[in-house]
Structures are given as C-alpha cells and as structure tokens.
Design an enzyme around this catalytic site. Structure first.
Site, PDB file in Angstrom:
ATOM      1  N   ASP A 194       6.326   0.714   6.684  1.00 52.29           N
ATOM      2  CA  ASP A 194       4.892   0.485   6.467  1.00 52.29           C
ATOM      3  C   ASP A 194       4.333   1.585   5.573  1.00 52.29           C
ATOM      4  OD1 ASP A 194       2.288  -0.298   6.653  1.00 52.29           O
ATOM      5  OD2 ASP A 194       2.028   0.226   8.753  1.00 52.29           O
TER       6      ASP A 194
ATOM      7  N   GLU B  69      -5.045   1.539   2.697  1.00 55.65           N
ATOM      8  CA  GLU B  69      -4.948   0.400   3.635  1.00 55.65           C
ATOM      9  C   GLU B  69      -5.062   0.861   5.080  1.00 55.65           C
ATOM     10  OE1 GLU B  69      -3.389  -2.641   6.287  1.00 55.65           O
ATOM     11  OE2 GLU B  69      -2.599  -0.626   6.051  1.00 55.65           O
ATOM     12  N   GLU B  70      -4.436   1.998   5.374  1.00 57.01           N
ATOM     13  CA  GLU B  70      -4.367   2.432   6.774  1.00 57.01           C
ATOM     14  C   GLU B  70      -5.717   2.889   7.327  1.00 57.01           C
ATOM     15  OE1 GLU B  70      -2.067   1.694   8.526  1.00 57.01           O
ATOM     16  OE2 GLU B  70      -0.152   1.766   7.472  1.00 57.01           O
TER      17      GLU B  70
ATOM     18  N   GLU C 277       3.460  -6.138   3.726  1.00 55.28           N
ATOM     19  CA  GLU C 277       3.571  -5.377   4.971  1.00 55.28           C
ATOM     20  C   GLU C 277       4.940  -5.701   5.577  1.00 55.28           C
ATOM     21  OE1 GLU C 277       1.602  -3.164   6.147  1.00 55.28           O
ATOM     22  OE2 GLU C 277      -0.344  -3.508   5.204  1.00 55.28           O
TER      23      GLU C 277
ATOM     24  N   HIS D  70       0.812  -1.222   0.000  1.00 52.36           N
ATOM     25  CA  HIS D  70       0.000   0.000   0.000  1.00 52.36           C
ATOM     26  C   HIS D  70       0.842   1.267   0.000  1.00 52.36           C
ATOM     27  CE1 HIS D  70       0.364   0.837   4.413  1.00 52.36           C
ATOM     28  NE2 HIS D  70       0.400  -0.470   4.534  1.00 52.36           N
TER      29      HIS D  70
ATOM     30  N   HIS E 220       3.328   3.391  12.723  1.00 48.75           N
ATOM     31  CA  HIS E 220       2.175   3.976  13.423  1.00 48.75           C
ATOM     32  C   HIS E 220       2.625   4.641  14.721  1.00 48.75           C
ATOM     33  CE1 HIS E 220      -1.097   1.337  11.344  1.00 48.75           C
ATOM     34  NE2 HIS E 220       0.027   1.314  10.657  1.00 48.75           N
TER      35      HIS E 220
HETATM   36 ZN    ZN Z   1       0.799  -1.347   6.369  1.00 52.48          ZN
END
Ligand code: ZN
Length: 444
Positions: free
Chosen positions: A140, A174-175, A199, A111, A409
């Site tokens: 990510d 995606e997030e 991922e 992604h 994240h």
């Molecule tokens: Zn991801």
C-alpha cells in the site's frame, strides 16, 4: 451493500449467458511470457521504492518518490508533468500521458504516500522470506505503482498502441484523505472511459484468492457547535447558559441515530468546550467520524441529527448548529465497474488453466471457468481514491489492481511474490482488450 451483491449476481448471470469473445492464444501467452520475464525487475523497483520512506507528511521523501516515478514514466515515453495539489502542498501529483492510435481513454492511479513515520525502515527493514517481500508501504501502495510501471513496460515492448490517451496519475496524500488530490482525480476521471486503481488486493494467505474491490465507504465529518452564554461560575452562574452541558446532552441523544439510517455510521470522536475553570462555558463543540455506504445516507444522517437537536434541547437559550463536510466520496463500481470486474475475472481464469500456451485460436474462458480464481470483494470500510475517480459517474472504475499483500497500516507489511506475474498479466491483458473494444465502438 445488499444492492451491490445482488447486481454482482445479476451481472454474472448475464455475462455467462453472453458468448465469450474470441482471442488469439498466441497473443495472450506472449503477454504472460513477458510478465514472467518482468518479475525480477518488479522486485528491484519495489526494493528501490520501499527504501524511499514517504509518509504522508514527509515532504522530502515524497519529493524523492515523485522524482523517481516521474523519471520512470518519462523513460517509458510519457509526457510527464507535476500537477500542483489544490491545497498547495508539495510535491504535487505526478502525471504521465501516453498518446496512441486507438480510441480508448484510460487512466491508471496509485499513491506515493504511506502511513508510516520517518525512521520506520530501522525497525521494519526491506526483506524477503519465501514467497513474501516485506517493507513499509510495499503493498500500500508501492506495489500498485510497480504494477502500473511494469505493465506499461510489457505493453510498450509488445508495440501496443491501441488507445487514444493513457494517463497515469500518482498522488502524494491518499492516506490522509487526498485533500490536495481528490478534485484533480475527479476531474481527470471524468475525462476517461475507464479508471483502474492500484490499491493492494488482500493476500492469498489471508483471503484464499486475490481479488478486486467493488465498493468502499465514503467518509465525512459532522460537527456540532453549541453557543450558550458565558458567565462567572461563582458569582453569576444563573446568568450563564452552559454550552458544555448542552453539548453533552446533544451527543448522548444523537449517538445512535445512524442505526436508523441504512448505510450510515456515526461516531462522535472529539469534543471541547470551556476555557476557564471559573467561567460557565459559552461555547462547546464536537466532531465525529461518519462513514457511508449508500448515496444520500450521510445527508439523511445530517438531517436526522439536525431535527433531533432542534426538537429536544436541554438548556434554554442555547443554539446548536450542525454542519457536515464530505471528506471522501464513497466508491461504488456500479454496473460499468462490474463489467470491468467480470473482464478481470475472465482474464484470471486464463491463468493456471493449462491452455494458455497453446498456439491455437480459442475463446476466452467465462468468469467461472477453471483457472485462477479472482474474488469480487463487495466492500471495505477503508477509503480509496477510486471514489474521487468515479464521482462524476462517467468512467467505469475498478479498484485493487495492485499486488496481493497484507499488514498495511499495521506491522510487517508484505506482498506475495507469486501475485506479481498474475497482476502484470491482468493489467496488460485488460488494457489490450479494452483498447480493442473501444476501437470497435464501446470499451465495455
Ligand atoms: Zn492505499
């Protein structure tokens, strides 16, 4: 996920009992040499992509990421297109299709979006420290895109074309749960034998070894809407049926229901009701975060909440309605995905084993051979597009084929530079092997 763990053990035993397959060492080592030669180019691509901020709501940044990755796929010889998202959201998905001469139908997914707000690079710039490259989204999932692009570059230089179709799909949402991409990923997944999802893998400095992921929780939301009767709170409160009080009662009496359902988790997270201070509220509603790690667990939770709500109301003449929306299917590698995981483990075992450079015919090591270890990670509570890819039950799906990293994240996201070569080797070697097996009759 006890079931998953026991099937891992079972499959491991089967795999060890089965004879390993023969491979020419010269072939593998040339891929490894090519992977080493590719490392500097991977780092250059990572820097380029990190410098394009592309938070899930940053349409301009996502458009730039889409243009960049589509150009790269085109340069590799793919027929590319922009697939419109099902919710109409720009920039859509980037799709590239390669046609070969073999039988394997395989899709690689990653992604383009990140969780970060615009301007994040001002406080968290791209930088290198020792074995680590830092940057927002570098693990990510820009690392995943880089592994896909550069593994394909390696295979292209080697002249590999032992596949029928090789599809690459990069989604922009995606997030936030892939609202405009999930159905497309599921459909394309059903048209392939194998889907590899990129991922990140947890960093070695955190988890000892790199890994691949065997299952991830599904997410859903359950909503509770209570209808009562509005009335003047001062003059005629007895006429009213207080929806807010009923809602509170229902939330309290259902909050622990998930504990009786294996593989289900419920947290009531939002509520509102009432619009005026001097009115008995006629309507109130609450929403929840639901996670499930077993097929059917979310539906069982819904049924349990419904029956509790109906059998024990507090305020007469109120109606409570419970509904559920599945946001993201869970991902379970299952038997087919486990076979991919075991193949990945065998490929890792070829690394650091000291035998790879020998130009002699030899057997591929079993999954427990000495060499570089690969963790088979049983589960995560984080979501993944692999769940959509696997939802038809048709393809074998494996997750976490991206670079090893940490801090996603969160703060100070990084990848480990020494995971680049193993990851390029893993993908390129695995595709060669899957292509060979598919041409012989069965990709697994
Ligand atoms: Zn991801």
């Amino acid at each position: 996920m006890d079931l998953t763990k026991s099937s891992v053990a079972g499959l491991l035993a089967t795999f060890m009992a089965a004879s390993a397959f023969a491979q020419s060492a010269s072939n593998e080592s040339s891929l490894l040499v090519a992977a080493r030669e590719e490392q500097a180019a991977v780092i250059a691509s990572l820097e380029k992509m990190v410098l394009i901020e592309s938070g899930s709501n940053d349409i301009e940044g996502l458009e730039e990421m889409a243009r960049y990755s589509q150009d790269r796929l085109q340069a590799l010889g793919a027929a590319t297109e922009r697939v419109p998202a099902t919710n109409g959201q720009a920039p859509g998905l980037v799709k590239g299709v390669f046609k070969g001469n073999g039988k394997l139908r395989v899709m690689l997914i990653a992604h383009m979006d990140t969780v970060y707000r615009q301007g994040i690079l001002d406080v968290e710039p791209y930088r290198r420290e020792g074995n680590k490259l830092f940057g927002p989204g570098i693990a990510d999932d820009k690392g995943g895109i880089a592994v896909v692009l550069h593994s394909l570059a390696i295979l292209q230089k080697s002249g590999w074309n032992d596949y029928e179709t090789l599809t690459v799909l990069f989604d922009p949402d995606e997030e936030i749960g892939s609202p405009g991409s999930g159905a497309i990923i599921a459909q394309l997944g059903s048209e392939n034998d194998v889907v590899l999802s990129y991922e990140p893998s947890p960093a070695k400095s955190i988890a000892q070894d790199e890994g691949v992921l065997l299952s991830a929780a599904g997410t859903a939301q359950i909503k509770l809407v209570v209808t009562g009767r509005a009335a003047h709170a001062g003059a005629a409160h007895a006429e009213g049926r207080n929806a807010l009080i009923e809602l509170a009662h229902q939330l309290v009496q259902t909050r622990d229901l998930a504990e009786t359902i294996p593989g289900a988790q419920l947290n009531w997270t939002t509520a509102n009701g009432g619009t005026a201070r001097n009115q008995i509220p006629g309507r109130a509603e609450a929403g929840s975060d639901v996670r499930f790690t077993r097929q059917g667990a979310a539906e069982e939770l819904l049924a349990a909440i419904r029956s509790k709500v109906n059998e024990n109301p507090l305020i007469p003449d109120t109606q409570s309605e419970v509904s559920m929306e599945i946001m993201r299917p869970m991902f379970v590698a299952g038997e087919k995905g486990l076979k991919l995981a075991q193949l990945a483990k065998s490929i890792y075992a070829e690394l650091d084993s000291g035998t790879l450079e020998e130009e002699t015919t030899r057997e591929m090591p079993g999954p427990n051979a000495p060499g570089r270890n690969l963790l088979l990670i049983p589960e995560t509570t984080g979501g993944t597009d692999a769940g959509f890819a696997a939802s038809s039950g048709k393809p074998a799906v494996l997750e976490s084929m991206g670079l090893a990293g940490w801090g996603y994240h969160a703060k100070n996201e990084f990848i480990e530079i020494d995971s680049i070569v193993p990851r390029l080797y893993l993908t390129s070697r695995m595709l060669v092997e899957l292509g060979k097996r598919a041409s012989a009759g069965d990709p697994l």
